[in-house]
Design a protein around this motif. Structure first.
Motif, short mmCIF file in Angstrom:
data_model
loop_
_atom_site.label_atom_id
_atom_site.label_comp_id
_atom_site.label_asym_id
_atom_site.label_seq_id
_atom_site.Cartn_x
_atom_site.Cartn_y
_atom_site.Cartn_z
N ARG A 52 0.81 -1.22 0.00
CA ARG A 52 0.00 0.00 0.00
C ARG A 52 0.84 1.26 0.00
O ARG A 52 0.36 2.33 -0.42
CB ARG A 52 -0.94 0.02 1.21
N ILE A 53 2.07 1.18 0.49
CA ILE A 53 2.88 2.40 0.58
C ILE A 53 4.01 2.42 -0.44
O ILE A 53 4.82 3.35 -0.43
CB ILE A 53 3.47 2.58 1.99
N ASP A 54 4.07 1.42 -1.33
CA ASP A 54 5.19 1.36 -2.27
C ASP A 54 5.30 2.63 -3.12
O ASP A 54 6.41 3.10 -3.41
CB ASP A 54 5.11 0.12 -3.16
N ALA A 55 4.16 3.19 -3.51
CA ALA A 55 4.20 4.42 -4.30
C ALA A 55 4.72 5.59 -3.48
O ALA A 55 5.47 6.44 -3.99
CB ALA A 55 2.80 4.73 -4.84
N LEU A 56 4.36 5.65 -2.20
CA LEU A 56 4.81 6.75 -1.34
C LEU A 56 6.31 6.71 -1.10
O LEU A 56 6.92 7.75 -0.82
CB LEU A 56 4.08 6.69 0.00
N LEU A 57 6.91 5.53 -1.17
CA LEU A 57 8.33 5.41 -0.87
C LEU A 57 9.20 6.21 -1.81
O LEU A 57 10.33 6.57 -1.46
CB LEU A 57 8.74 3.93 -0.88
N LEU A 58 8.71 6.48 -3.01
CA LEU A 58 9.43 7.37 -3.92
C LEU A 58 8.74 8.72 -4.03
O LEU A 58 9.40 9.76 -4.16
CB LEU A 58 9.56 6.73 -5.30
N ALA A 59 7.42 8.73 -4.01
CA ALA A 59 6.69 9.99 -4.19
C ALA A 59 6.94 10.97 -3.05
O ALA A 59 7.11 12.18 -3.28
CB ALA A 59 5.19 9.71 -4.31
N ALA A 60 6.98 10.48 -1.80
CA ALA A 60 7.18 11.37 -0.65
C ALA A 60 8.54 12.07 -0.69
O ALA A 60 8.60 13.29 -0.55
CB ALA A 60 6.98 10.60 0.65
N PRO A 61 9.65 11.34 -0.87
CA PRO A 61 10.93 12.06 -0.94
C PRO A 61 11.05 12.97 -2.15
O PRO A 61 11.71 14.01 -2.07
CB PRO A 61 11.97 10.93 -0.97
N VAL A 62 10.43 12.61 -3.27
CA VAL A 62 10.47 13.50 -4.45
C VAL A 62 9.80 14.83 -4.11
O VAL A 62 10.33 15.91 -4.43
CB VAL A 62 9.79 12.83 -5.66
N LEU A 63 8.63 14.81 -3.46
CA LEU A 63 7.97 16.04 -3.07
C LEU A 63 8.79 16.79 -2.02
O LEU A 63 8.88 18.03 -2.06
CB LEU A 63 6.57 15.74 -2.53
N TRP A 64 9.39 16.06 -1.10
CA TRP A 64 10.24 16.66 -0.06
C TRP A 64 11.41 17.39 -0.70
O TRP A 64 11.68 18.55 -0.39
CB TRP A 64 10.72 15.55 0.87
N TYR A 65 12.11 16.73 -1.62
CA TYR A 65 13.26 17.35 -2.29
C TYR A 65 12.82 18.54 -3.14
O TYR A 65 13.53 19.54 -3.24
CB TYR A 65 13.99 16.33 -3.15
N ALA A 66 11.65 18.42 -3.78
CA ALA A 66 11.15 19.53 -4.59
C ALA A 66 10.91 20.77 -3.74
O ALA A 66 11.20 21.90 -4.17
CB ALA A 66 9.85 19.12 -5.31
N GLN A 67 10.41 20.56 -2.53
CA GLN A 67 10.20 21.69 -1.62
C GLN A 67 11.53 22.31 -1.18
O GLN A 67 11.66 23.53 -1.07
CB GLN A 67 9.41 21.23 -0.39
N VAL A 68 12.51 21.46 -0.94
CA VAL A 68 13.83 21.96 -0.56
C VAL A 68 14.42 22.81 -1.69
O VAL A 68 14.95 23.90 -1.46
CB VAL A 68 14.77 20.79 -0.22
N VAL A 69 14.31 22.31 -2.92
CA VAL A 69 14.85 23.04 -4.08
C VAL A 69 14.13 24.37 -4.26
O VAL A 69 14.76 25.40 -4.53
CB VAL A 69 14.73 22.17 -5.35
N GLN A 70 12.81 24.37 -4.10
CA GLN A 70 12.04 25.60 -4.28
C GLN A 70 12.37 26.67 -3.24
O GLN A 70 12.18 27.86 -3.51
CB GLN A 70 10.54 25.29 -4.23
N HIS A 71 12.89 26.24 -2.09
CA HIS A 71 13.18 27.21 -1.04
C HIS A 71 14.65 27.59 -0.98
O HIS A 71 15.09 28.24 -0.03
CB HIS A 71 12.74 26.65 0.32
N PHE A 72 15.44 27.20 -1.98
CA PHE A 72 16.84 27.63 -2.05
C PHE A 72 16.91 29.13 -2.29
O PHE A 72 16.17 29.68 -3.06
CB PHE A 72 17.56 26.89 -3.16
#
Length: 280
Positions: A260-280
């Motif tokens: 049930r969480i296999d999709a989140l295992l990549l989707a969550a860090p991708v969104l996390w990293y995208a937020q980090v990049v946007q706040h540089f």
């Protein structure tokens, strides 16, 4: 899909989805981290069971302890997460080197460290997003983009799916289902933004906040959807390599927690990293 199995899927979703949404919207940060950690531990247990079917005999308790400590390090000292991850990885390697027969050191250590990263580190992205600015909205956006995309993919794939997406990894996935998943995620994003505007216009409620242009959120939805579908396929590859159909039986109609969480295992860090990049 058999009617009885389909009904089990619906009932399980009707029970779990409201609980998760309430936790995201109303729960304190520590409870969100604790709940995510519990999910990570259950998923890690299932992953190690899959690895055992493939020949690994990695001791489960040290790996679970390492994941628990990783969450604790993030919660208490978030700026030391990379140091904590490295230290725990080396500790698992040393444990596996001295714990079992020498001919199993490589496979057991690799399995243990990969479990720590693949499940523990990636799921940390969920409480990390939740604790950030507009974190509740970010997590709701993540979950809706993944859940709606997965649901639409299932319907579209079973109804109109003809062209196999990645038959070597998951014979049931089709390009038609993948396209439906993407459309579902985009529609879910538009719906969330409209809901946020409607709530804001009703006595100034700000339960959901999606600042910035809508194209930014649609782009994030595309990134999240691609990552989610990739994560789903990758986990299918892990199971097929071990000759396992489902990661477990904990969720009626859905298989195991890892399923049930296999999709989140990549989707969550991708969104996390995208937020980090946007706040540089």
């Amino acid at each position: 899909m058999y009617p009885q199995l389909w009904m089990k899927r619906i009932v399980t979703a009707l029970v779990l989805v409201p609980v998760v949404i309430l936790l995201v919207l109303l729960g304190p940060d520590w409870l969100m981290a604790l709940g995510t950690c519990a999910v990570a531990l259950l998923a890690a247990w299932e992953y190690l069971g899959i690895a055992h079917s493939a020949g690994a005999e990695t001791p489960r308790i040290p790996v679970l302890v390492a994941i628990l400590l990783l969450f604790l390090i993030w919660f208490l000292w978030p700026d030391r997460l990379s140091v904590g991850l490295g230290t725990l990885s080396l500790a698992l390697f040393v444990f596996c080197a001295f714990n079992g027969p020498v001919e199993r050191v490589l496979i057991d250590a690799a399995t243990a460290i990969f479990c720590l990263v693949y499940i523990g580190f990636t799921l940390l992205a969920v409480p990390a997003l939740r604790s950030s600015e507009d974190g509740k909205s970010l997590v709701i956006f993540l979950l809706c983009a993944v859940w709606v995309g997965d649901t639409v993919a299932l319907y579209v794939g079973r109804t109109w799916g003809r062209h196999k997406l990645a038959p070597r990894l998951s014979p049931g996935k089709t390009w038609e289902g993948a396209a439906g998943s993407m459309i579902g995620s985009l529609l879910a994003t538009v719906g969330l933004i409209e809901l946020a505007h409607a709530l804001a216009g009703h006595d100034g409620l700000s339960v959901l906040v999606f600042p910035g242009p809508i194209w930014n959120w649609l782009l994030l939805a595309v990134l999240v959807n691609v990552a989610a579908q990739t994560g789903d396929l990758a986990e299918s590859g892990l199971k097929r390599s071990a000759g396992v159909k489902d990661s477990g039986t904990l969720l009626p109609g859905h298989g195991g927690i890892l399923d049930r969480i296999d999709a989140l295992l990549l989707a969550a860090p991708v969104l996390w990293y995208a937020q980090v990049v946007q706040h540089f």
